[in-house]
Scaffold this motif. Sequence first.
Motif, PDB file in Angstrom:
ATOM      1  N   LEU A   8      -5.767  -3.574  -2.467  1.00  0.00           N
ATOM      2  CA  LEU A   8      -4.800  -2.737  -3.177  1.00  0.00           C
ATOM      3  C   LEU A   8      -5.483  -1.904  -4.263  1.00  0.00           C
ATOM      4  O   LEU A   8      -5.170  -0.723  -4.441  1.00  0.00           O
ATOM      5  CB  LEU A   8      -3.714  -3.614  -3.809  1.00  0.00           C
ATOM      6  CG  LEU A   8      -2.885  -4.480  -2.854  1.00  0.00           C
ATOM      7  CD1 LEU A   8      -1.925  -5.364  -3.640  1.00  0.00           C
ATOM      8  CD2 LEU A   8      -2.123  -3.624  -1.854  1.00  0.00           C
ATOM      9  N   GLU A   9      -6.425  -2.503  -4.980  1.00  0.00           N
ATOM     10  CA  GLU A   9      -7.061  -1.841  -6.123  1.00  0.00           C
ATOM     11  C   GLU A   9      -7.799  -0.561  -5.742  1.00  0.00           C
ATOM     12  O   GLU A   9      -7.849   0.396  -6.515  1.00  0.00           O
ATOM     13  CB  GLU A   9      -8.097  -2.782  -6.765  1.00  0.00           C
ATOM     14  CG  GLU A   9      -7.525  -4.007  -7.398  1.00  0.00           C
ATOM     15  CD  GLU A   9      -8.570  -5.084  -7.629  1.00  0.00           C
ATOM     16  OE1 GLU A   9      -8.235  -6.072  -8.315  1.00  0.00           O
ATOM     17  OE2 GLU A   9      -9.712  -4.953  -7.141  1.00  0.00           O
ATOM     18  N   VAL A  10      -8.382  -0.567  -4.571  1.00  0.00           N
ATOM     19  CA  VAL A  10      -9.240   0.554  -4.196  1.00  0.00           C
ATOM     20  C   VAL A  10      -8.452   1.845  -3.975  1.00  0.00           C
ATOM     21  O   VAL A  10      -8.972   2.942  -4.188  1.00  0.00           O
ATOM     22  CB  VAL A  10     -10.101   0.195  -2.957  1.00  0.00           C
ATOM     23  CG1 VAL A  10      -9.281   0.204  -1.683  1.00  0.00           C
ATOM     24  CG2 VAL A  10     -11.290   1.126  -2.847  1.00  0.00           C
ATOM     25  N   VAL A  11      -7.170   1.731  -3.605  1.00  0.00           N
ATOM     26  CA  VAL A  11      -6.392   2.930  -3.252  1.00  0.00           C
ATOM     27  C   VAL A  11      -6.210   3.885  -4.433  1.00  0.00           C
ATOM     28  O   VAL A  11      -6.481   5.081  -4.297  1.00  0.00           O
ATOM     29  CB  VAL A  11      -5.054   2.546  -2.587  1.00  0.00           C
ATOM     30  CG1 VAL A  11      -4.229   3.786  -2.288  1.00  0.00           C
ATOM     31  CG2 VAL A  11      -5.310   1.757  -1.315  1.00  0.00           C
ATOM     32  N   PRO A  12      -5.765   3.427  -5.610  1.00  0.00           N
ATOM     33  CA  PRO A  12      -5.652   4.385  -6.720  1.00  0.00           C
ATOM     34  C   PRO A  12      -6.993   5.008  -7.101  1.00  0.00           C
ATOM     35  O   PRO A  12      -7.046   6.166  -7.519  1.00  0.00           O
ATOM     36  CB  PRO A  12      -5.061   3.573  -7.876  1.00  0.00           C
ATOM     37  CG  PRO A  12      -5.035   2.170  -7.450  1.00  0.00           C
ATOM     38  CD  PRO A  12      -5.233   2.111  -5.978  1.00  0.00           C
ATOM     39  N   LEU A  53       0.832  -1.205   0.000  1.00  0.00           N
ATOM     40  CA  LEU A  53       0.000   0.000   0.000  1.00  0.00           C
ATOM     41  C   LEU A  53       0.867   1.255   0.000  1.00  0.00           C
ATOM     42  O   LEU A  53       0.549   2.237  -0.679  1.00  0.00           O
ATOM     43  CB  LEU A  53      -0.938  -0.005   1.213  1.00  0.00           C
ATOM     44  CG  LEU A  53      -2.075  -1.034   1.144  1.00  0.00           C
ATOM     45  CD1 LEU A  53      -2.733  -1.212   2.505  1.00  0.00           C
ATOM     46  CD2 LEU A  53      -3.106  -0.639   0.104  1.00  0.00           C
ATOM     47  N   GLU A  54       1.965   1.212   0.729  1.00  0.00           N
ATOM     48  CA  GLU A  54       2.900   2.349   0.729  1.00  0.00           C
ATOM     49  C   GLU A  54       3.459   2.590  -0.671  1.00  0.00           C
ATOM     50  O   GLU A  54       3.636   3.735  -1.099  1.00  0.00           O
ATOM     51  CB  GLU A  54       4.033   2.111   1.727  1.00  0.00           C
ATOM     52  CG  GLU A  54       3.609   2.328   3.172  1.00  0.00           C
ATOM     53  CD  GLU A  54       4.725   2.040   4.167  1.00  0.00           C
ATOM     54  OE1 GLU A  54       5.905   2.012   3.763  1.00  0.00           O
ATOM     55  OE2 GLU A  54       4.402   1.835   5.339  1.00  0.00           O
ATOM     56  N   ALA A  55       3.733   1.498  -1.391  1.00  0.00           N
ATOM     57  CA  ALA A  55       4.257   1.616  -2.758  1.00  0.00           C
ATOM     58  C   ALA A  55       3.228   2.296  -3.674  1.00  0.00           C
ATOM     59  O   ALA A  55       3.576   3.109  -4.524  1.00  0.00           O
ATOM     60  CB  ALA A  55       4.623   0.239  -3.305  1.00  0.00           C
ATOM     61  N   ILE A  56       1.945   1.982  -3.476  1.00  0.00           N
ATOM     62  CA  ILE A  56       0.893   2.623  -4.275  1.00  0.00           C
ATOM     63  C   ILE A  56       0.813   4.105  -3.921  1.00  0.00           C
ATOM     64  O   ILE A  56       0.726   4.968  -4.803  1.00  0.00           O
ATOM     65  CB  ILE A  56      -0.476   1.939  -4.043  1.00  0.00           C
ATOM     66  CG1 ILE A  56      -0.439   0.488  -4.527  1.00  0.00           C
ATOM     67  CG2 ILE A  56      -1.590   2.706  -4.760  1.00  0.00           C
ATOM     68  CD1 ILE A  56      -1.650  -0.339  -4.115  1.00  0.00           C
ATOM     69  N   LEU A  57       0.853   4.417  -2.625  1.00  0.00           N
ATOM     70  CA  LEU A  57       0.773   5.815  -2.187  1.00  0.00           C
ATOM     71  C   LEU A  57       1.959   6.630  -2.701  1.00  0.00           C
ATOM     72  O   LEU A  57       1.824   7.824  -2.974  1.00  0.00           O
ATOM     73  CB  LEU A  57       0.700   5.885  -0.658  1.00  0.00           C
ATOM     74  CG  LEU A  57      -0.614   5.373  -0.050  1.00  0.00           C
ATOM     75  CD1 LEU A  57      -0.492   5.268   1.462  1.00  0.00           C
ATOM     76  CD2 LEU A  57      -1.781   6.262  -0.430  1.00  0.00           C
TER      77      LEU A  57
END
Length: 201
Positions: A182-186, A44-48
Motif C-alpha cells: 500500500l505504501e508504495v502507491v502514493p 489500493l483503489e481507495a489510495i488511487l
Amino acid sequence: TKAFTAQLTALFLLALYLGELRGATSTEDARRYIEELLKLPSKLEAILARDADCEALAKQYYRVQDFLFLGRGIHYPIALEGALKLKEISYIHAEGYPAGEMKHGPNALIDESLPVVMVATKDSNDPNSVLRYEKTMSNVKEVKARSGIVIAVATEGDEEIKESVDHVLYVPHAPELLLPILEVVPLQLLAYHIALLRGRD
C-alpha cells in the motif's frame, strides 16, 4: 510499478508458503494473511481515489532539486523504491536511506529546502510495528529540529503524526507485512505528478 507490486505480492506468498512448510507460520495465521491479501485491491483503489492529494503535493515541490526518503525495517525498501521512482521519471536527485541510520549521514544535509519523505505507517496490532513507528516519530522530530520539510506516508486514523509533519499521505490499515504494497502507491503517484509538472512525460 506494476512489476514492483506484483513482485512484492509473489514474494509475500512464497514467504508464507515457506513459513508454513517450516512450521514457523500456523495454518490459521496463513489463512488470516491470505484473507488480508484479498482485501488489498479495494484498499489500493481507495489510495488511487485520493490521487489529487499527491498531485497537490507535487505542485508544491516539483521545483526542488533533492529529496530524501526514509523508512525503517520492512519499510526501508519502500523508501528506496520511492527515491528510485522519483529519480527515474522526474530526473530529480533522490536518496533512500534507512531511518535508523539517519544520524550517520543525511542528517547533516537536512534544512528547509530538503523535503524528507518518511514512511511512517504502523500496524496497531503488532507491538514491533508500534515500536518501529515510535522510533520513526523520533526521526520526524530530528528532521523538524533542523527545519526540514516532512512528508509522511501514514496509516489512516493516525492523528498524532498530523501534528508533527508538514504533509500526510494516508494509506488504509493492513498487517505490517502487507503495508509495503500500500505504501508504495502514493510514492509512485507523487513521482508521476512531479515528472509531469517538470515536463518529463
